[in-house]
Design a protein around this motif. Structure first.
Motif, short mmCIF file in Angstrom:
data_model
loop_
_atom_site.label_atom_id
_atom_site.label_comp_id
_atom_site.label_asym_id
_atom_site.label_seq_id
_atom_site.Cartn_x
_atom_site.Cartn_y
_atom_site.Cartn_z
N LEU A 61 0.84 -1.19 0.00
CA LEU A 61 0.00 0.00 0.00
C LEU A 61 0.88 1.25 0.00
N THR A 62 0.63 2.13 -0.95
CA THR A 62 1.43 3.35 -1.03
C THR A 62 0.71 4.55 -0.46
N ARG A 87 7.67 10.88 3.38
CA ARG A 87 7.15 9.61 2.95
C ARG A 87 8.08 8.47 3.35
N CYS A 88 7.50 7.39 3.85
CA CYS A 88 8.28 6.22 4.19
C CYS A 88 8.55 5.40 2.94
N PRO A 89 9.73 4.79 2.83
CA PRO A 89 10.02 3.95 1.67
C PRO A 89 9.19 2.68 1.70
N ASN A 90 8.95 2.10 0.53
CA ASN A 90 8.22 0.85 0.40
C ASN A 90 9.22 -0.28 0.22
N PRO A 91 9.42 -1.15 1.24
CA PRO A 91 10.43 -2.21 1.14
C PRO A 91 10.20 -3.16 -0.04
N THR A 92 8.94 -3.33 -0.47
CA THR A 92 8.67 -4.27 -1.54
C THR A 92 9.09 -3.74 -2.90
N ALA A 93 9.45 -2.44 -2.97
CA ALA A 93 9.82 -1.85 -4.25
C ALA A 93 11.24 -2.21 -4.66
N GLY A 94 12.04 -2.74 -3.74
CA GLY A 94 13.43 -3.08 -4.04
C GLY A 94 14.31 -1.85 -4.04
N GLY A 95 15.60 -2.05 -4.26
CA GLY A 95 16.54 -0.95 -4.29
C GLY A 95 16.96 -0.52 -2.89
N VAL A 104 16.99 1.37 0.51
CA VAL A 104 15.97 1.92 1.40
C VAL A 104 16.55 3.13 2.11
N MET A 105 15.99 4.30 1.82
CA MET A 105 16.44 5.55 2.43
C MET A 105 15.40 5.98 3.46
N LEU A 106 15.73 5.82 4.73
CA LEU A 106 14.81 6.21 5.79
C LEU A 106 14.86 7.71 6.03
N PRO A 107 13.79 8.28 6.57
CA PRO A 107 13.85 9.68 7.01
C PRO A 107 14.95 9.85 8.05
N ASP A 108 15.40 11.07 8.25
CA ASP A 108 16.50 11.34 9.17
C ASP A 108 16.10 11.25 10.64
N GLY A 109 14.93 11.74 11.00
CA GLY A 109 14.56 11.86 12.41
C GLY A 109 14.05 10.56 13.00
N GLN A 117 11.29 8.02 11.40
CA GLN A 117 11.66 6.64 11.11
C GLN A 117 10.68 5.66 11.75
N SER A 118 10.19 5.98 12.93
CA SER A 118 9.32 5.06 13.65
C SER A 118 7.98 4.86 12.96
N LEU A 119 7.62 5.74 12.03
CA LEU A 119 6.38 5.60 11.28
C LEU A 119 6.52 4.57 10.16
N CYS A 120 7.74 4.23 9.80
CA CYS A 120 7.98 3.42 8.61
C CYS A 120 7.98 1.92 8.93
N GLY A 121 7.82 1.12 7.88
CA GLY A 121 7.91 -0.32 8.00
C GLY A 121 6.63 -0.98 8.47
#
Length: 278
Positions: free
Chosen positions: A68-69, A189-197, A199-204, A208-212
């Motif tokens: 889900l994006t 925006r959080c990265p989508n792990p299923t997209a491959g490539g 993974v660049m997380l946000p800095d803070g 970061q805790s919102l992602c994954g």
């Protein structure tokens, strides 16, 4: 054009439902429970409640998928948050602009190349801690996690796992510095792990805790991020999992990398941000 339009309409409809729930209560218990579950997953447990929420079985309004994006609870771009919402609801709706929708916690241990590489990178950092190869200044926790995830995910594509010295983690070329941890500061925006490539997380840390995707404690895998010590809707600590019982993070006193037991408690969230490339 059709897909963004549908996503925007869906988000607006879900926002209207959430606002109605806050005004009248109990209009749709399944959606209300799911919304509260999304809030707890994004912001940590509600300090005003002693309950640990779980997703409503079979009644989630959205299929729990990492693909889900657009979070269905995210307000449309430019849409102001409801003035009558509580501070907790407003913080949650703001977080939904970045956070993916959560289903039931993942139950599978990740054994792919990226996870194995993350464990090797952490082992290297722990071996260097306090030694001649260690950074000469304290590490910011979110800088460490972003660097580990970036390198491990890139290694999965290259088929070669390298230590962080060759990934710009030394003092001469440091990774991005940590920025404000205010989840309402902008649409990160959080990265989508299923997209491959890579993974660049946000800095803070809070961003970061919102992602994954949320992970069950029994399925915690190398490279999963562990957040805890939530205060004012954001975590104060983060570490990278080594296995189901051990994590590695930055010592808040010395700034060195340390290995500690997996934290336990109601406010411990394990998130998987690395894809499952073999």
């Amino acid at each position: 054009m059709a897909r963004p339009l549908v996503a925007g309409v869906t988000a607006f409809v879900m926002l209207v439902i959430v606002v109605l729930l806050s005004m009248f209560g109990g209009i749709d218990q399944a959606i209300g429970a799911d919304f509260q579950y999304q809030c707890d997953t994004a912001l940590g447990p509600d300090p005003s409640s002693t309950m640990t929420l779980t997703p409503a079985s079979g009644s989630s309004p959205v299929s729990p998928s990492a693909a889900l994006t657009v979070n269905p609870y995210a307000p449309p771009t430019g849409e102001p948050l409801d003035a009558d919402a509580t501070d907790r609801q407003r913080a949650c709706l703001s977080a939904m602009r970045s956070a993916p929708h959560q289903g039931a916690p993942l139950q599978t241990i990740e054994t792919g190349f990226a996870a194995r590489c993350a464990r090797e990178i952490i082992a290297s950092l722990l071996n260097r801690a306090g030694g001649a190869g260690a950074p000469t200044r304290p590490l910011a926790p979110a800088t460490m996690t972003a660097a580990v995830i970036r390198q491990a995910s890139a290694a999965a594509g290259a088929g070669r796992c390298e230590p962080l010295e060759s990934a710009g983690f030394d003092d001469a070329s440091p990774p991005r510095l940590e920025v404000s941890a205010n989840v309402a500061s902008g649409p990160l925006r959080c990265p989508n792990p299923t997209a491959g490539g890579t993974v660049m997380l946000p800095d803070g840390l809070a961003a970061q805790s919102l992602c994954g995707q949320l992970v069950a404690a029994s399925a915690t895998s190398p490279g999963d991020l562990v957040f805890w010590g939530y205060q004012r809707n954001a975590p104060t600590r983060v570490a990278v999992a080594i296995d189901t019982t051990t994590v590695a993070g930055v010592d808040p006193v010395t700034g060195d990398m340390i290995r500690v037991p997996m934290p336990v408690g109601r406010d411990v969230h394990v998130k998987r941000v690395l894809g499952g490339a073999s």
